[in-house]
Write an enzyme that holds these catalytic residues in place. Structure first.
Site, short mmCIF file in Angstrom:
data_model
loop_
_atom_site.label_atom_id
_atom_site.label_comp_id
_atom_site.label_asym_id
_atom_site.label_seq_id
_atom_site.Cartn_x
_atom_site.Cartn_y
_atom_site.Cartn_z
N CYS A 1 45.94 39.97 0.65
CA CYS A 1 46.54 39.33 1.82
C CYS A 1 46.41 37.81 1.73
CB CYS A 1 45.91 39.88 3.10
SG CYS A 1 46.87 39.53 4.58
N HIS B 1 46.24 45.95 2.60
CA HIS B 1 44.77 45.89 2.62
C HIS B 1 44.16 47.19 2.10
CE1 HIS B 1 43.97 42.15 4.84
NE2 HIS B 1 45.11 42.38 5.45
N GLU C 1 41.13 47.74 1.38
CA GLU C 1 39.80 47.98 1.96
C GLU C 1 39.90 48.63 3.33
OE1 GLU C 1 41.43 45.22 1.99
OE2 GLU C 1 40.99 43.99 3.74
#
Lengths: 1039, 297
Positions: free
Chosen positions: B96, B258, B260
């Protein structure tokens, strides 16, 4: 020397900002606008060569792919971009003193390039193309592009000659002549200085200083005003109130605090004393939760107001215990009707659509930059929020249990960390304690601030490191009242010496009083033992956070302020904190009587259902939620949007604040302002019930759930307003106690009234209040024709209209005498209840979307004839009287039964019934799960007087849930319900009538994509395709 | 056993550092969060790691464009060390805001970087030794290295979403090339995005062609049937549905989504409908990084 850099999106690339303006202009009825060329402007002050400016432009300001630089202010630059020549140019800058984060960042980045500059200012320029008149251009500026509170506007392509901010302050110690002041002098003093102190309070101050045989300095007087403000002291809720035949000595202690005291939960670690309430999470951690309001600043500047609202409550959390890590933000907005006619918006008031857009953008920009998920919230609309929007911002934080207790010690140093102090936000605490007027925007502009989320993020990052190292003995945030409140509160019981000239400033020229009361954002006050000072400052310094010792704590119980070697204040802290005279207020309440609507029996209620689904209060908030980074931090286990297409309305969010654990928190809110007109007691009870229902619906429990209260009210100097408040507080006590849910924190915002500008006719106001208001309302005995101002002001609690059709919520200014006082518009009584629940295992969470076809669907909780204040009545143009009540004894059984069912994994989907009743809940579950549903109203457990299709469909009776159970769990679920919720004599095999039941099987999920509800006569009264229902629900809110 | 070492670079406005750390730690990697100021004080510290991550966030508020200021710091102050880090066969991941930083620093797509003509990874890749002192040739830091990277052109950008607003939503991704070390074995991923400036735009048609031909477009937003995504499947209007790009060596990856945020089964937006998955999609990227890093130990 000033260098100007102008950049814009490259031609042909398409500028979304410009497109947005074009669309909004059409909304404003400006059709001639054919194009907009938007440029960002930067003015850099410094001795830079042309090469250096070129480098800055190339490497820093202008993206080589997406943007281009424009040279010069002349017309040749003007023509470029977007093709057509511009008819009008507008340049908009932040006013000097309103800090723009971009400017600080630009300076820093220029330094990276090796360019040292004196200052940077940023602005934006709009080239408006097409055939629009100068008047239309000005309208665009006023309604869309600029806010006079924070922006300066120049028509044309503006250039700056200098950037200078502020001038040197020349010290003067000013005494305020108080000793011999007459009452008239005292009143004038309070008003002129914006102190918001009553005459009784001014008397107390005069007496105190007479005892000292001296006049107060201006700083001393300001300090007292800040500390005694309604905002800081909650005078109304803690002062004596005469109600009926009794005097309630302290309403808060008598109701809200008492719940917590009587429940005496050992997992409540800190309640009502710190910046936030704290409960135990697990062996190692505690969680804190605080919800604040930021109404007045948001009315003037929605963007800055909501952003600093977020910033403020995040600091509350950071300043809770010895530092908590923020993990979740919540927000609730109450605004005027989004389709309100533009020309009817009074002067000094922003249109509700612009207000809402600004509020969302403020929360988005601040919350997203802070990296805190904003995930829980609501939007309410009522005409009475038009001039007085409400903004609630909450933050949940996590801290080790060992850091819950705090307290400074004598000798500790006072360390001020974070942003620098400027002239922003002067008088916020006293300003927020008074009503709004059309002139507020001019008079109180200084109370509005622009936040800088990154400054606060740095502060959070570093304060938590300092806290983890155990270097703090206490910490609090600089909020309302600035240093005066923060240091004043921390020093209570000790004493403090503060050197105001040590406070780092944004620019020169602040007087010591301004420094002391400035509410400049992003600052924390820390108490640090001298032996820890170096390490603390080192940690801050490593990440470029200012931290400065500004004084120390003493033992002499006095507050000493110094500046440039002069003593400015020597205040008795005992007087400061306990010298406030208590004023007895009077409260009264009589139940109003509203007209009942003409109810016509219908064959089909699909149209009603779709209209309720599309109303602002009920409709999809996806347009807002998608702008919030609601998943950052990686802990969200049940998101605000759920279902087959990730777009259904979840009841509550569930998050894992500690990533290595599957233990979680369910967070929800409840609010029922529509019931408050009829009875604030029922409103408060319903709000609590709703907040708890939402927690239970996602798999929460009553074992460890805590509540927060936020009261927003009109002018409580009016006895009926106050009477409503007393009733609401009583409901908080009764219902929360019965549910076993303690309050841990709360806040009130009173005086949410707007003084209407002269010339606004009464009939203009009539439309702003619930229609169908009838004889017998509170105004009936108190005629409202003629200017109010006398005690006969018709502002019923809840702003209920009077018999003559005069507007509800409209009354004379508080305590004012004389016919010249303006009409005021009060908000409906608005109580937000937030709930937080510790969940042992988030993998047991349940979402509200129907999961599969062929499963039985149960309605748990009884439907009553309670359409008062319902959305259905709203459609019929009436308020009604039968407002939903809460039976918390039965309610508790229901919530606990469902909690067990979820724990045992018997539930596929669960949704609470609130606004719009059964029909809305069923529709939402069906379209969120993309799964058909067929139901029979004849099976609905309901009261005998509720046997009517519209009541069963739309009654908003409390403590009800619609539950989908898997066929294989059907028996287990029913057995559980029998054992928890049914009286012994009705146990199977006797099949009782629905009117005796607390729960029943009411339908089945199907394969068709339809919602079909059969009425009492067996014929379908709702038969709608899920696509149509969803479209109606999704069409309600476009931003 | 030696654990792979991951450094997550942090600065003012970084905000996805802790969850990224957690994703790596699930896989038994050693993770340090390091503030850029520490790295600027001791740049050689970088070489003690095998994976550098620039996580999501709003570095310096994204005030002059997303990731702009941190990209300047990398260009001007760390260029030399970054180049060596990659040349040594280590991995760089930008998520990002980190992707925005890498693109604006000229590290992605990085056609002209010194290591760009290096052969595909194999035995020929030099071994990086953790903690090794910087070599004289590149340890001068400052001007020498800095000028070099500053001179490399920015070949693309990430600019404002077409919708004109921040977008947080889950999207489907197609792994469109096997070039990235981080995406080995992946075919499609379901991940969330959350950004206001994620529209990938190549500087020219030439860059666009070169990206495609070189296989450096490794992730694309995908429609339900794998076709063009359209809005909101492509949430920002990226050219060619580009969601992630790697450098010519495949060792630097930047992506807008993302990973994660899908490292735990409860992250999936529909786990209450579809059940808890065994292997969350986002972990693929971290697993590949850890596996690769282990081969370097």
């Amino acid at each position: 020397m000033i260098h100007r850099i102008e950049r814009r999106v490259r031609e042909g690339a398409g500028d979304p900002v410009a497109r947005g303006i074009l669309a909004d202009a059409l909304d404003l009825g400006i059709e001639g606008l054919s194009g907009v060329v938007v440029s960002d402007l930067f003015w850099i002050e410094g001795e830079l060569s042309a090469d250096e400016v070129g480098r800055a432009r190339r490497e820093l300001f202008v993206d080589p792919v997406a943007e281009e630089a424009v040279d010069g202010v002349g017309e040749q630059g003007a023509g470029a971009g977007g093709g057509a020549p511009s008819a009008h140019w507008v340049t908009i800058l932040r006013k000097p003193g309103v800090m723009d984060p971009v400017e600080g960042s630009a300076r820093r980045a220029l330094a990276e390039l090796g360019l040292t500059v004196g200052g940077v200012r940023a602005g934006r320029q709009y080239g408006l193309q097409g055939s629009i008149s100068l008047d239309q251009c000005k309208l665009l500026v006023r309604r869309l592009l600029a806010n006079p509170v924070v922006d300066e506007v120049h028509l044309g392509r503006h250039d700056l000659q200098k950037l200078a901010l502020g001038r040197k302050y020349v010290m003067e110690r000013a005494e305020v002549p108080l000793l011999d002041a007459t009452d008239a002098d005292l009143t004038r003093l309070s008003k002129e200085r914006g102190l918001a102190l009553s005459i009784a309070e001014m008397h107390a101050i005069r007496e105190h200083f007479r005892g000292q045989r001296r006049n107060p300095s201006d700083v001393e007087l300001e300090t007292i005003a800040q500390t005694w403000s309604e905002h800081c002291k909650h005078k109304t809720l803690t002062g004596p109130i005469a109600y009926k035949d009794v005097v309630i000595e302290n309403l808060l202690k008598h109701t809200i605090f008492r719940v917590t005291e009587e429940l005496d939960k050992d997992w409540c670690l800190s309640v009502f004393q710190d910046n936030a309430g704290v409960i135990e999470f697990d062996e190692e951690y505690a969680v804190c939760f605080k919800v604040e309001t930021h109404n007045h600043p948001s009315a003037l500047d929605p963007y800055g107001g909501s952003a600093t609202g977020v910033g403020g409550v995040v600091r509350d959390c950071l300043g809770c215990g010895l530092g908590a890590r923020p993990v979740l933000n919540t927000d609730v907005f109450c605004v005027g009707p989004l389709d309100f006619a533009m020309e009817r918006v009074p002067e000094g008031v922003l249109h509700p659509r612009r207000v809402l857009k600004g509020l969302v953008a403020g929360v988005r920009d601040y919350g997203n930059r802070m990296g805190i998920p904003t995930a829980s919230g609501a939007v309410f609309s009522d005409p009475r929020y038009l001039a007085n929007p409400l903004v609630f911002c909450g933050t949940v934080g996590v801290l080790p249990k060992s850091r819950v207790k705090k307290g400074p010690r004598p000798g500790d140093l006072i360390l001020l960390a974070g942003g620098r102090t400027g002239r922003d936000g002067i008088h916020g605490a006293t300003f927020s304690s008074e009503g709004l007027t059309p002139d507020s925007e001019a008079a109180s502009g200084g109370a509005v601030q622009i936040g800088n989320a990154i400054t606060e993020k740095k502060l959070v990052d570093t304060v938590l490191q300092v806290a983890e190292k155990g270097l703090l003995s206490s910490i609090t945030d600089c909020g309302a009242g600035g240093l005066s409140s923060a240091v004043g509160e921390m020093a209570a019981g000790l004493g403090a010496v503060v050197d105001l000239d040590r406070v780092p400033l944004k620019y020169e020229g602040l007087s010591p009083t301004e420094i002391w009361i400035s509410e400049a954002q992003e600052r924390m006050v820390l108490a640090v033992h001298p032996k820890h000072l170096n390490e603390a400052i080192w940690i801050f310094g490593r990440e470029e956070v200012d931290a400065t010792v500004i004084g120390h704590f003493t033992e002499d119980k006095r507050l000493h302020l110094r500046y440039g070697g002069q003593r400015l204040a020597n205040l008795d802290l005992e007087f400061l904190h306990h010298g406030l005279p208590r004023v007895r207020l009077t409260a009264e309440w009589d139940a109003p009587a509203f007209s009942e609507p003409m109810v016509v029996k219908r064959e089909n209620y699909g149209e009603h259902l779709r209209r309720i689904l599309g109303s602002v209060n009920v409709c999809s908030k996806e347009a807002i939620l998608r702008q919030y980074d609601h998943e950052v931090q990686g802990g969200m286990a049940l998101k605000p949007l759920v279902g087959a297409a990730n777009d259904g309305p979840g009841d509550a969010v569930v998050l894992r604040p500690v990533l290595s654990s599957h233990k979680g928190l369910a967070v929800s809110c409840g609010m029922a302002p529509r019931f408050g007109d009829i009875d604030p007691y029922a409103m408060a009870a319903s709000a609590i019930d709703e907040a708890l229902r939402n927690v239970i619906a996602v798999g929460g429990n009553l074992d460890r759930v805590a509540l927060l209260d936020n009261f927003c009210w009109g002018n409580t100097r009016r006895s009926r307003q106050l009477g409503g408040l007393v009733r609401a507080a009583q409901a908080c006590y009764d219902v929360a106690l019965a549910y076993g849910a303690p309050f841990i924190s709360g806040k009130d915002s009173l005086n949410n009234e707007f003084a209407l500008p002269a010339g606004y006719a009464e009939d203009w106001l009539c439309d702003l209040v619930p229609a169908g208001v009838a004889p017998g309302g509170p105004g009936a005995r108190r005629p409202v024709r003629g200017r109010a101002g006398a005690a006969a002001a018709p502002a019923g609690a809840g702003g209920v209209a009077g018999a003559t059709g005069a507007p509800g919520g409209v009354g004379g200014a508080a305590g004012a005498a004389g016919a010249a006082e303006p009409w005021t518009l009060a908000i409906p009584p608005s109580l937000l209840i937030s709930a937080i629940c510790v969940m042992p295992d988030v993998t047991k969470s349940v979402s509200m979307d129907l999961k599969r076809s062929g499963s039985p669907v149960y309605l748990v909780g009884r439907t009553k004839n309670e359409l008062g204040g319902s959305h259905y009545y709203g459609l019929l143009g009436a308020v009604g009287n039968a407002v939903p009540q809460v039976d918390a004894v039965k309610g508790r059984d229901i919530l606990e039964a469902l909690s067990i069912a979820m724990e045992r994994g018997l539930v596929l989907a669960c949704h609470d019934l609130c606004e719009g009743g059964l029909a809305v809940a069923a529709a939402e579950m069906a379209f969120a799960g993309d799964q058909g549903l067929e139901m029979e109203l004849a099976s609905v457990p309901s009261a005998v007087d509720a046997q009517r299709d519209d009541i069963l469909l739309f009654s908003e009776s409390n403590t009800r849930f619609l539950v989908e159970v898997s066929p294989e769990s059907q028996k287990a679920f029913e057995d559980l319900m029998w054992s928890c919720l049914s009286a012994g004599e009705m146990a199977p095999p006797i099949v009782p009538r629905p009117s005796h039941m607390e729960w029943a099987l009411v339908g089945w999920t199907t394969d068709h994509k339809r919602l079909s509800i059969h009425g009492l006569e067996g014929k379908p009264v709702v038969d709608e395709s899920l696509a149509d229902l969803k479209a109606a629900w999704q069409g309600g809110l476009k931003l | 056993m030696n654990m792979p070492r991951v450094v997550i670079l942090r600065t003012a406005g970084t905000n996805c550092d802790r969850e990224t750390q957690h994703a790596f730690e699930r896989l038994d990697a050693h993770v340090d969060l390091i503030h850029i100021n520490r790295l600027l004080e001791t740049p050689v510290a970088l070489h003690a790691y095998q994976v550098l991550v620039i996580p999501g966030g709003f570095t310096y508020g994204d005030d002059l464009g997303a990731g702009k200021i941190l990209s300047l710091e990398l260009r001007y102050k760390l260029a030399d060390h970054l180049v060596r880090f990659v040349q040594d066969g280590n991995l760089v991941l930008g998520i990002c805001n980190g992707f925005q930083v890498l693109v604006k620093a000229g590290l992605l797509p990085g056609f002209t970087l010194p290591f760009s003509r290096e052969k595909k990874r194999g035995t020929s890749v030099r071994r990086g030794r953790p903690g090794r002192p910087a070599r004289a040739s590149s340890a001068r830091g400052g001007a020498g290295g800095a000028t070099a990277l500053a001179a490399w052109p920015q070949e693309a950008t990430l600019t404002g979403n077409d919708s004109g607003r921040f977008e947080a939503r889950w999207i489907r991704l197609k792994v469109s090339s096997d070039k990235s070390e981080f995406l080995k074995g992946g075919t499609s991923l379901y991940l969330p995005v959350a950004h206001g400036e994620g529209k990938f735009v190549p500087a020219s048609p030439l860059v666009r062609d070169q990206l495609r031909d070189s296989g450096q477009v490794v992730l694309r937003y995908a429609g339900p049937e794998g076709g063009p995504a359209g809005y909101p499947g492509n949430p920002n209007g990226s050219v060619d549905d580009i969601a992630g790009v790697c450098d010519p060596t495949g060792r630097i990856l930047g992506l807008m989504p993302h990973p994660e945020r899908f490292a735990d089964p409860t992250h999936h937006p529909r786990w209450t409908r579809e059940g808890l998955v065994e292997s969350p999609d986002g972990l693929l990227i971290f697993e590949n990084a850890v596996r690769y890093a282990k081969t370097k130990l």
